[in-house]
Design a protein around this motif. Structure first.
Motif, PDB file in Angstrom:
ATOM      1  N   ASP A   1      -8.915  -6.243  -5.557  1.00 49.69           N
ATOM      2  CA  ASP A   1      -8.332  -4.866  -5.667  1.00 49.69           C
ATOM      3  C   ASP A   1      -9.444  -4.268  -6.410  1.00 49.69           C
ATOM      4  O   ASP A   1     -10.105  -4.806  -7.212  1.00 49.69           O
ATOM      5  CB  ASP A   1      -6.824  -4.809  -6.568  1.00 49.69           C
ATOM      6  CG  ASP A   1      -6.674  -5.464  -7.471  1.00 49.69           C
ATOM      7  OD1 ASP A   1      -7.343  -4.510  -8.763  1.00 49.69           O
ATOM      8  OD2 ASP A   1      -6.444  -6.444  -7.803  1.00 49.69           O
TER       9      ASP A   1
ATOM     10  N   GLY B   1       1.002  -1.189   0.093  1.00 49.97           N
ATOM     11  CA  GLY B   1       0.081  -0.017  -0.175  1.00 49.97           C
ATOM     12  C   GLY B   1       0.619   1.340   0.057  1.00 49.97           C
ATOM     13  O   GLY B   1       0.595   2.037  -0.725  1.00 49.97           O
TER      14      GLY B   1
ATOM     15  N   GLN C   1      -7.845  -4.967  -0.740  1.00 54.09           N
ATOM     16  CA  GLN C   1      -8.378  -5.831   0.538  1.00 54.09           C
ATOM     17  C   GLN C   1      -7.924  -7.308   0.559  1.00 54.09           C
ATOM     18  O   GLN C   1      -7.901  -7.978  -0.540  1.00 54.09           O
ATOM     19  CB  GLN C   1     -10.099  -5.829   0.405  1.00 54.09           C
ATOM     20  CG  GLN C   1     -10.681  -4.293   0.672  1.00 54.09           C
ATOM     21  CD  GLN C   1     -12.051  -4.537   0.634  1.00 54.09           C
ATOM     22  OE1 GLN C   1     -12.449  -4.675  -0.478  1.00 54.09           O
ATOM     23  NE2 GLN C   1     -12.722  -4.276   1.820  1.00 54.09           N
TER      24      GLN C   1
ATOM     25  N   ALA D   1      -2.025   2.889  -2.747  1.00 53.07           N
ATOM     26  CA  ALA D   1      -3.395   2.550  -2.534  1.00 53.07           C
ATOM     27  C   ALA D   1      -3.599   2.294  -1.075  1.00 53.07           C
ATOM     28  O   ALA D   1      -2.900   2.068  -0.292  1.00 53.07           O
ATOM     29  CB  ALA D   1      -3.683   1.094  -3.407  1.00 53.07           C
ATOM     30  N   GLU D   2      -4.997   2.461  -0.674  1.00 55.53           N
ATOM     31  CA  GLU D   2      -5.583   2.096   0.576  1.00 55.53           C
ATOM     32  C   GLU D   2      -5.558   0.577   0.720  1.00 55.53           C
ATOM     33  O   GLU D   2      -6.326  -0.078  -0.322  1.00 55.53           O
ATOM     34  CB  GLU D   2      -7.058   2.691   0.681  1.00 55.53           C
ATOM     35  CG  GLU D   2      -7.515   2.437   2.181  1.00 55.53           C
ATOM     36  CD  GLU D   2      -9.078   3.085   2.280  1.00 55.53           C
ATOM     37  OE1 GLU D   2      -9.622   2.548   3.375  1.00 55.53           O
ATOM     38  OE2 GLU D   2      -9.475   3.794   1.454  1.00 55.53           O
TER      39      GLU D   2
ATOM     40  N   ASN E   1      -6.792   1.772  -6.237  1.00 57.05           N
ATOM     41  CA  ASN E   1      -6.910   2.623  -5.526  1.00 57.05           C
ATOM     42  C   ASN E   1      -7.343   1.720  -3.938  1.00 57.05           C
ATOM     43  O   ASN E   1      -7.066   2.576  -2.934  1.00 57.05           O
ATOM     44  CB  ASN E   1      -8.078   3.545  -5.681  1.00 57.05           C
ATOM     45  CG  ASN E   1      -7.908   4.383  -6.749  1.00 57.05           C
ATOM     46  OD1 ASN E   1      -6.904   5.077  -7.047  1.00 57.05           O
ATOM     47  ND2 ASN E   1      -8.891   4.500  -7.607  1.00 57.05           N
ATOM     48  N   ARG E   2      -7.403   0.677  -4.060  1.00 58.35           N
ATOM     49  CA  ARG E   2      -8.040  -0.055  -2.699  1.00 58.35           C
ATOM     50  C   ARG E   2      -7.415  -1.622  -2.638  1.00 58.35           C
ATOM     51  O   ARG E   2      -7.920  -2.108  -3.973  1.00 58.35           O
ATOM     52  CB  ARG E   2      -9.376   0.178  -2.435  1.00 58.35           C
ATOM     53  CG  ARG E   2      -9.950  -0.698  -1.058  1.00 58.35           C
ATOM     54  CD  ARG E   2     -11.208  -0.240  -0.860  1.00 58.35           C
ATOM     55  NE  ARG E   2     -11.470  -0.981   0.449  1.00 58.35           N
ATOM     56  CZ  ARG E   2     -11.404  -0.596   1.686  1.00 58.35           C
ATOM     57  NH1 ARG E   2     -10.642   0.439   1.872  1.00 58.35           N
ATOM     58  NH2 ARG E   2     -12.038  -1.328   2.644  1.00 58.35           N
TER      59      ARG E   2
END
Length: 266
Positions: free
Chosen positions: A187, A124, A171, A129-130, A168-169
């Motif tokens: 993602d 990250g 998980q 990215a979050e 951007n994210r």
């Protein structure tokens, strides 16, 4: 009376089939565990060789070059360049020792969620990215080789996200269930091209192939799919009997195993 006898016969037949299936499942589990143990022994051998030969030799070379650098005047431009190269060499040695440490995983408790969190945080930070990790279910200790191989799978997936996804994210979900363990990485990036998904990888690139091979050797299953709307979802599922250090078979299997052991002892 006849119906009762038929019911007893059917029950006995079903019970026999169940015992045969249980024995077969137990046999397959032992075979996979033997392969995992052999893989652990191979990791130990490689770690010892790396530590005793390569890392020690590189350390010796660094010390020699350092002694040469110390002989040069501080004002000498070559000294600055040499010291910068030596600093980089020290970083390589540290990285190599970390790799050896990872290879030398032994039986014992491990904190897999922390291992994955460290990887995700680094990915990250590097990509902007979050990123987050969540755990579903009561966390249990994974077998060392399972933890190590899944960590490598996660590392490859995160590396792909970092290099190609423009996400951007990110998980990561770790799911601990009674029957299995699942590692899921998703993602919201551009996703894999359909051709790559269909072909199982890019020509000349072996990251996805390596992920599949690692999962298969653990007795697990890897799936790579497009996410809902965007991105990619990588999921690895490993049966509980192979994943967890504290796994015990159900009561009937334990009873049957104990019965077989008592007969063997007689």
């Amino acid at each position: 009376m006849i119906k009762a006898a038929m019911c007893v016969g059917i029950f006995a037949a079903l019970f026999l089939v169940w015992l045969i299936l249980a024995m077969r499942s137990r046999q397959l589990t032992h075979q996979i565990r033997r392969r995992i143990d052999a893989r652990l022994a191979e990791r130990e051998r490689i770690a010892s060789e790396l530590h005793d030969t390569l890392l020690q030799s590189v350390q010796g070379l660094v010390l020699r070059f350092q002694s040469v650098a110390d002989m040069l005047p501080v004002s000498e431009p070559a000294r600055g360049k040499l010291e910068a190269a030596l600093a980089r060499a020290d970083g390589v040695i540290i990285e190599g020792r970390n790799r050896v440490r990872d290879l030398r995983l032994r039986e014992g408790p491990n904190d897999f969620s922390r291992m994955i969190s460290d990887q995700v945080n680094l990915a990250g930070l590097a990509s902007g990215a979050e990123a987050d990790v969540s755990v579903i279910g009561a966390e249990r200790s994974l077998r060392p080789v399972v933890a190590a191989e899944l960590s490598c799978v996660a590392g490859e997936a995160l590396s792909n996200i970092l290099r190609h996804a423009d996400a951007n994210r990110v998980q990561v979900v770790l799911t601990f269930e009674t029957s299995r363990f699942t590692l899921r990485i998703s993602d919201d990036g551009i996703g894999l091209p359909p051709g790559v998904l269909a072909g199982g990888g890019r020509n000349g690139h072996y990251g996805l192939t390596g992920m599949r091979e690692r999962s298969k050797k653990l007795g697990g299953h890897l799936s790579i799919e497009r996410g809902t709307g965007a991105g990619t979802v990588v999921s690895v599922t490993v049966p509980a009997r192979l994943a967890f250090t504290d796994f015990t078979p159900n009561l009937m299997v334990r009873w049957f195993s104990a019965l077989r052991s008592s007969k063997i002892d007689e």
